[in-house]
Scaffold this active site. Structure first.
Site, PDB file in Angstrom:
ATOM      1  N   SER A   1     -38.665   8.113  25.592  1.00  0.00           N
ATOM      2  CA  SER A   1     -39.360   8.888  25.912  1.00  0.00           C
ATOM      3  C   SER A   1     -40.032   8.742  26.351  1.00  0.00           C
ATOM      4  O   SER A   1     -40.449   9.993  27.229  1.00  0.00           O
ATOM      5  CB  SER A   1     -39.498   9.244  24.049  1.00  0.00           C
TER       6      SER A   1
ATOM      7  N   HIS B   1     -37.085  24.015  28.123  1.00  0.00           N
ATOM      8  CA  HIS B   1     -37.198  21.943  28.964  1.00  0.00           C
ATOM      9  C   HIS B   1     -36.130  21.108  27.149  1.00  0.00           C
ATOM     10  O   HIS B   1     -35.556  20.356  27.733  1.00  0.00           O
ATOM     11  CB  HIS B   1     -38.440  22.038  28.181  1.00  0.00           C
ATOM     12  N   SER B   2     -36.049  22.607  26.492  1.00  0.00           N
ATOM     13  CA  SER B   2     -35.481  21.206  25.221  1.00  0.00           C
ATOM     14  C   SER B   2     -35.087  22.351  23.860  1.00  0.00           C
ATOM     15  O   SER B   2     -35.651  23.512  23.831  1.00  0.00           O
ATOM     16  CB  SER B   2     -35.828  20.533  24.621  1.00  0.00           C
TER      17      SER B   2
ATOM     18  N   GLU C   1     -26.102  24.719  20.245  1.00  0.00           N
ATOM     19  CA  GLU C   1     -25.739  25.813  19.329  1.00  0.00           C
ATOM     20  C   GLU C   1     -25.645  24.781  18.439  1.00  0.00           C
ATOM     21  O   GLU C   1     -26.398  25.187  17.228  1.00  0.00           O
ATOM     22  CB  GLU C   1     -24.163  26.337  19.730  1.00  0.00           C
TER      23      GLU C   1
END
Lengths: 438, 375
Positions: free
Chosen positions: A198, A327-328, A112
């Protein structure tokens, strides 16, 4: 003639048949002479160990029904075979549940907060909490962890503080990573969790190298390496599997097969029997487990640890699960899968709900405890969140440190240049958000 | 002043002759004829008593031997290193230190690099070999995105500083596209790495030991044409040379010649030709470390001579010479009496039969030098 016969001996089975067809119409005596010279009972090629066959037969990928999925509990939290019940103490089971739910609460609040623009990025762990907690609980806390990015529950199990998670996402002055990486790229020496990066799969051969150093150090520890099924398509995954087997390393490969790599379904990721089926091809002991069954994950990881530490050989665990979240925060998964599909997994197979059902069945847990713990989680996360948000960013000098062990001359020069520049143009830079220069 | 310096350097060169002569006499004439360079051996630093006559691969073997002997955590691995390596650099080490410390890996460069990073993170002094620098590119991701950024991205929680990657590089006469490349510039664009190229056995031993013991990931590029052809008296002791420190091999007055690896020897000969044919005094510098490079030594030299010629085997566009040239023009603008000139490989793949036309040989360098002196 001799050359032709020798070539026939080196040909694979299919071609060998062709040469036999040719031999029916041509001279065959040389072949017989060869077989009596070399002895044909067993092939003696250096590259394989197997028997001869005179049947032309391709090995088909669908010869069997697929590696079965090991489970301990059913979807209602009932242990199916008492013999496979890990019989964990009430304390441990409750700790498992609490860490899974705390992670879930942190996910909801940080997700959020990203939607509100308070942090730049986030990745939730929805639906995969069981794989993290079940495996982490089965390890020695000194075992080194290499992760991908969706393994925050492992850190949660090891007691990485909420403040540390959220400080990293904010990149504030208390972030041990000094605010240099994107959110959810956690790392901790104390919790033996190698900093996340990453690029996918790069951690896999690295985990093998660390495992090799552990073997030489004879420290009785292993390395666990987490990765997704999409990542398993990278070349580094192949490298890692093969190196771990040939160099006999104490490493557990833990694949989170959640059905998707961003938008790509597994049908576009591979055509074999998932990731587990590749293990034996590399000479790796392999198991497939129900990733939503925390006890199945626990049992498999515990057994894998026993094998890998005592026998110095790698083990592969493929945990079947489902990525319930996007996913993100940069992804809207409804663009490539149905909301109904997601709801099905969230409502009927969730690892948290399943463990809660088990706990209720054991009288470890009830509605009152649930409500109190939920409130407690929320309060903890919100307080930590507020602390993280109040903190300043690190000094921007940290942009120049740790590139090398010492700052080389050219970086010192660049730092001095930037310092003078920021002094002159400070109105144009967010200097007040950053700790004053050291 | 100029004359005095020239005389000095001439006398210094005369001194070299005695070192060179025995090498030529022991059947090295062949190499001189077929190769694009003449090897200029280094002299043993005075502080070292005991020496042994070693070529480059032997001095590297000697450094690796010392690295393993002085550090129980040290391991060496790569393709075919177990039996001694395709260039004999690891010969005898597996027998001496055991198969767990010197071993073959599967044939996979990204695996070697990734495994090496993990080994270093696990606390082991790690020396990985890439069989040819031409084949380092599959490991580019591991080197650039991982090794180089490990310390920075983790806030110094983790690092792979104990990692050294060795790899044969450079022209060898007939290596064609994939046994000749000089990839140093690719890595020079990567903060976090150190990139080092030795010019001969004495330097190679000291620099390799420095790389192995430096707490940063290092790439050590060994000019393979020197493995057998470069022979000199190498100190037997355990010694190191500082990284990021260029060597002034020949002091001069009129122009600075900058190179590294094999090209240093080409430039030494160019300096000799320039003195004999043009009465020009050259200052020859071996850059030694590509990243982080010794700007001060180079700029001080150019401020003195006013002219700079950079030569490297790698293609000219975005080669490391471009970086040096840009820095020198910025730092030495008022001292420059001619444009900075680069004599490099052409912007083509490295060719097989055309190698003599491709390389920045002494004649191309001399021609550029003439142009600069007449500018």
């Amino acid at each position: 003639m001799a050359a032709r016969v020798c070539r026939a001996a080196l040909l694979p089975a299919g071609c060998r048949l062709l040469s036999r067809v040719w031999q029916r119409t041509g001279p065959v005596s040389c072949t017989r002479a060869l077989s009596s010279n070399l002895g044909e009972e067993q092939p003696n090629f250096p590259g394989s160990r197997s028997k001869w066959t005179e049947k032309l037969d391709f090995v088909q990928p669908d010869l069997y029904d697929g590696i079965p999925v090991y489970r301990v509990m059913d979807r209602k939290g009932q242990v199916i075979d008492p013999a496979s019940d890990p019989n964990l103490s009430e304390d441990i089971v409750i700790k498992m549940y609490k860490r899974m739910t705390l992670l879930n609460t942190m996910d909801r609040i940080l997700y959020e907060s990203q939607r509100q623009g308070r942090i730049s990025f986030y990745m939730t762990n929805y639906g995969e909490e069981g794989t993290h907690i079940g495996s982490a609980a089965a390890l020695n806390d000194e075992d080194i962890v290499y992760g991908q990015y969706r393994e925050a529950g492992v850190l949660m199990w090891r007691g990485f503080p909420l403040d540390s998670f959220i400080n990293q996402c904010y990149g504030n002055e208390a972030d041990m990573g000094k605010g240099r990486q994107m959110p959810v790229h956690y790392g901790s020496v104390e919790h033996r969790f190698v900093t996340i990066s990453s690029p996918l799969a790069t951690q896999m051969p690295q985990a093998v190298g660390t495992a090799y150093s552990f073997k030489r150090a004879q420290n009785g520890l292993c390395v666990i390496c987490y990765f997704g099924e999409g990542t398993s398509s990278e070349g580094d995954a192949h490298a890692a599997f093969n190196f771990s087997a040939t160099l006999e390393c104490p490493v557990i490969f833990f694949c989170r097969n959640n059905g998707y790599a961003i938008s790509t379904p597994t049908s576009e990721q591979y055509r074999g029997d998932g990731v587990a089926a590749r293990g034996p091809a590399y000479g790796i002991a392999t198991i497939r487990v129900d990733g939503n069954d925390v006890f199945a994950v626990y049992n498999a990881t515990k057994a894998a640890r026993h094998i890998t530490v005592n026998e110095n050989r790698p083990v592969l665990i493929e945990a079947m699960t489902y990525r319930i979240g996007h996913h993100s925060t940069s992804d809207d998964s409804s663009a490539y899968r149905s909301v109904d599909e997601v709801r099905l997994w969230d409502s009927t197979q969730h690892p948290i709900a399943r463990l809660r059902a088990y706990m209720v069945h054991q009288n470890y847990w009830d509605e009152a405890k649930e409500k109190q713990w939920k409130d407690d989680c929320k309060r903890q996360v919100m307080q930590s969140f507020a602390r993280a948000e109040r903190r300043q960013k690190p000094s921007w000098k940290e942009m120049f440190t740790d590139v090398y062990d010492d700052m080389p001359q050219h970086l010192q020069d660049q730092y001095e240049y930037m310092k003078a520049h920021v002094d002159e143009y400070q109105d144009h830079y967010p200097v007040k958000n950053f700790v004053k220069e050291m | 002043m100029a004359g005095a310096l020239r005389k000095l350097s001439a006398a210094w060169r005369m001194g070299r002759q005695s070192v060179l002569r025995p090498v030529v006499q022991t059947g090295w004439q062949h190499v001189r004829d077929s190769s694009h360079f003449t090897y200029y051996p280094d002299t043993v630093p005075e502080s070292h008593d005991e020496t042994q006559r070693l070529n480059l691969f032997q001095s590297i073997n000697n450094a690796l031997d010392l690295a393993l002997a002085t550090d129980d955590s040290a391991v060496i691995f790569g393709e075919d290193v177990g039996f001694g390596g395709v260039f004999r650099c690891t010969i005898g080490l597996q027998d001496k230190f055991g198969k767990d410390r010197v071993f073959n890996t599967p044939l996979c460069e990204q695996g070697i690099a990734g495994f090496a990073i993990g080994s270093a993170v696990g606390g082991a002094t790690t020396i990985a070999e890439m069989q040819f620098a031409d084949y380092i590119f599959p490991a580019f991701d591991q080197i650039v995105n991982e090794a180089a950024k490990y310390r920075y991205r983790s806030g110094n929680l983790f690092s792979c500083g104990k990692l050294t990657i060795r790899s044969p590089c450079g022209a060898v006469g007939h290596g064609g596209l994939y046994h000749s490349q000089s990839p140093e510039a690719y890595f020079s664009h990567t903060p976090g790495l150190k990139v080092v190229v030795p010019r001969g056995p004495i330097k190679a031993k000291g620099l390799l030991l420095s790389c192995i013991r430096d707490d940063n990931p290092c790439i050590f590029l060994e000019p393979k044409v020197l493995y057998r052809s470069a022979v000199e008296m190498v100190p037997t002791s355990d010694y190191t040379y500082p990284l990021s420190s260029a060597d002034i091999l020949l002091e001069g007055e009129d122009i600075t010649l900058l190179g590294w690896g094999t090209q240093v020897h080409v430039l030494r000969e160019v300096a000799e030709l320039a003195r004999e044919q043009l009465n020009v005094s050259c200052e020859v510098i071996d850059l030694v470390t590509i990243l982080p490079w010794d700007q001060q030594t180079v700029c001080n030299s150019v401020k003195k001579t006013g002219r700079l010629l950079i030569a490297h085997e790698a293609p000219i566009t975005s080669g490391f010479g471009a970086e040096v040239a840009a820095t020198v023009q910025s730092e030495c603008f008022l001292h420059l009496e001619a444009p900075v000139e680069r004599v490099c490989g052409f912007d083509t793949p490295f060719p097989h039969i055309f190698e003599p036309f491709y390389l920045p040989d002494k004649w191309r360098c001399l021609s550029a030098l003439k142009k600069l002196m007449n500018y």
